[in-house]
Design an enzyme around this catalytic site. Structure first.
Site, mmCIF file in Angstrom:
data_model
loop_
_atom_site.group_PDB
_atom_site.id
_atom_site.type_symbol
_atom_site.label_atom_id
_atom_site.label_comp_id
_atom_site.label_asym_id
_atom_site.label_seq_id
_atom_site.Cartn_x
_atom_site.Cartn_y
_atom_site.Cartn_z
ATOM 1 N N ASP A 210 0.844 -1.197 0.000
ATOM 2 C CA ASP A 210 0.000 0.000 0.000
ATOM 3 C C ASP A 210 0.882 1.250 0.000
ATOM 4 O O ASP A 210 2.107 1.163 0.071
ATOM 5 C CB ASP A 210 -0.901 0.000 1.241
ATOM 6 C CG ASP A 210 -0.084 -0.069 2.528
ATOM 7 O OD1 ASP A 210 0.382 0.985 2.993
ATOM 8 O OD2 ASP A 210 0.110 -1.188 3.061
ATOM 9 N N ASP A 212 0.663 3.599 2.449
ATOM 10 C CA ASP A 212 0.465 4.163 3.777
ATOM 11 C C ASP A 212 -0.710 5.146 3.706
ATOM 12 O O ASP A 212 -1.714 4.845 3.054
ATOM 13 C CB ASP A 212 1.756 4.802 4.290
ATOM 14 C CG ASP A 212 1.802 4.894 5.815
ATOM 15 O OD1 ASP A 212 1.548 3.873 6.477
ATOM 16 O OD2 ASP A 212 2.079 5.986 6.341
#
Length: 293
Positions: A210, A212
């Protein structure tokens, strides 16, 4: 010349290894407590392997509850020479996208609730972690990942946070913009420091899941998104690990970067002042230097 034994510490999504010959799970007792799980041992392409699921099978341990000292001691006690850490992480860089791998070479340690050293009162030591990962081992991991068809970034700074919650937006921006970090995770420290104290070569494969919480087009992190990416990353991690025995070879020469001699001048406590009880706990980790003192 010693035999190579590759120890793999599997992170989120990687709880076992396929293809090991003579594979068996075995319990390993350590003076530092019980490791995260039993350790899967066997051989792959003629090279000895040991696999330890960092969070335990079924993912039962949070990052703060992982028994890092017991894990590293257990691997060293089994004869592991080279440790490959595989872990999920978030990215602070647009070019480091979900699904990519980063071969970490630096850390900023923001953990605070973990035991970070094998040494202490009764036997004090200070090892250098200026370069906390092994360049030789990291290069082999990068080559193996490329051969597996993974986009690999060689070099990156890993922000180790305590967790288990993900970052706030303010924290994410701080780590990315002011501190210049590349990825963020919850398990890279103190694992890397302990591996250095145990004189083990250590490399980190950080698998991006991802962005973050800093990325305006991707929103905040959620576990559903992470798990989806983890499934693809886990398969690529297995392919990467499968290539390592051939790349590293069975015969292991001394580490050209000195990882296997990190304690050479690190122990400060005078021999006559060392606590025998502490020395007994250090038999696997520091036996090379303590037995000659």
């Amino acid at each position: 010349m010693a035999d190579t034994m590759i120890g793999v510490i599997g992170g989120s999504g990687l709880y076992d290894l396929d293809g090991l010959k003579d594979a068996r799970w075995q319990a390993v007792e350590t003076p530092w407590g019980t490791p995260s799980d039993e350790i899967l041992t066997g051989t792959l392409d003629g090279v000895a392997m040991a696999f330890l699921p960092r969070h335990g099978r079924g993912h039962v341990l949070s990052p703060s509850d992982v028994p890092y000292r017991a894990n590293i001691d257990a691997l060293k006690r089994l004869g592991v020479t080279d440790v490959i850490s595989v872990s999920a992480c978030g990215s602070f860089r647009e070019a480091m996208a979900p699904g990519d791998f980063v071969i970490v070479d630096q850390y900023i340690d923001r953990t605070f609730a973990r035991e970070k050293s094998f040494f202490g009162p009764g036997c004090v030591a200070h090892v250098s972690v200026a370069h906390p990962t092994c360049p030789r081992l990291g290069a082999a991991c990068a080559e193996a990942a490329r051969d597996a068809g993974v986009t690999v970034h060689e070099g990156g700074t890993y922000l180790a946070m305590e967790g288990p919650q993900f970052s706030t937006l303010a924290e994410s921006k701080l780590y990315r913009e002011a501190w210049g970090c590349d990825v963020i995770g919850m398990t890279g420290m103190p694992e890397a420091k302990l591996a250095r104290e145990a004189e083990l070569c250590y490399a980190s494969i950080a698998m991006i899941t991802d962005y973050d919480s800093w990325h305006p087009d991707h929103g905040e992190v959620d576990v559903t998104q992470i798990i989806e990416t983890l499934m693809g990353n886990a398969g690529n991690a297995r392919s990467t690990i499968a290539a390592l025995p051939t790349l590293l070879g069975k015969d292991r020469a001394p580490c050209p970067h000195g990882c296997d001699r990190a304690l050479e001048y690190a122990i400060i406590t005078a021999p006559e002042a060392r606590d025998p009880a502490i020395l007994a706990r250090l038999d696997a980790v520091a036996g090379r230097v303590l037995t000659r003192s």
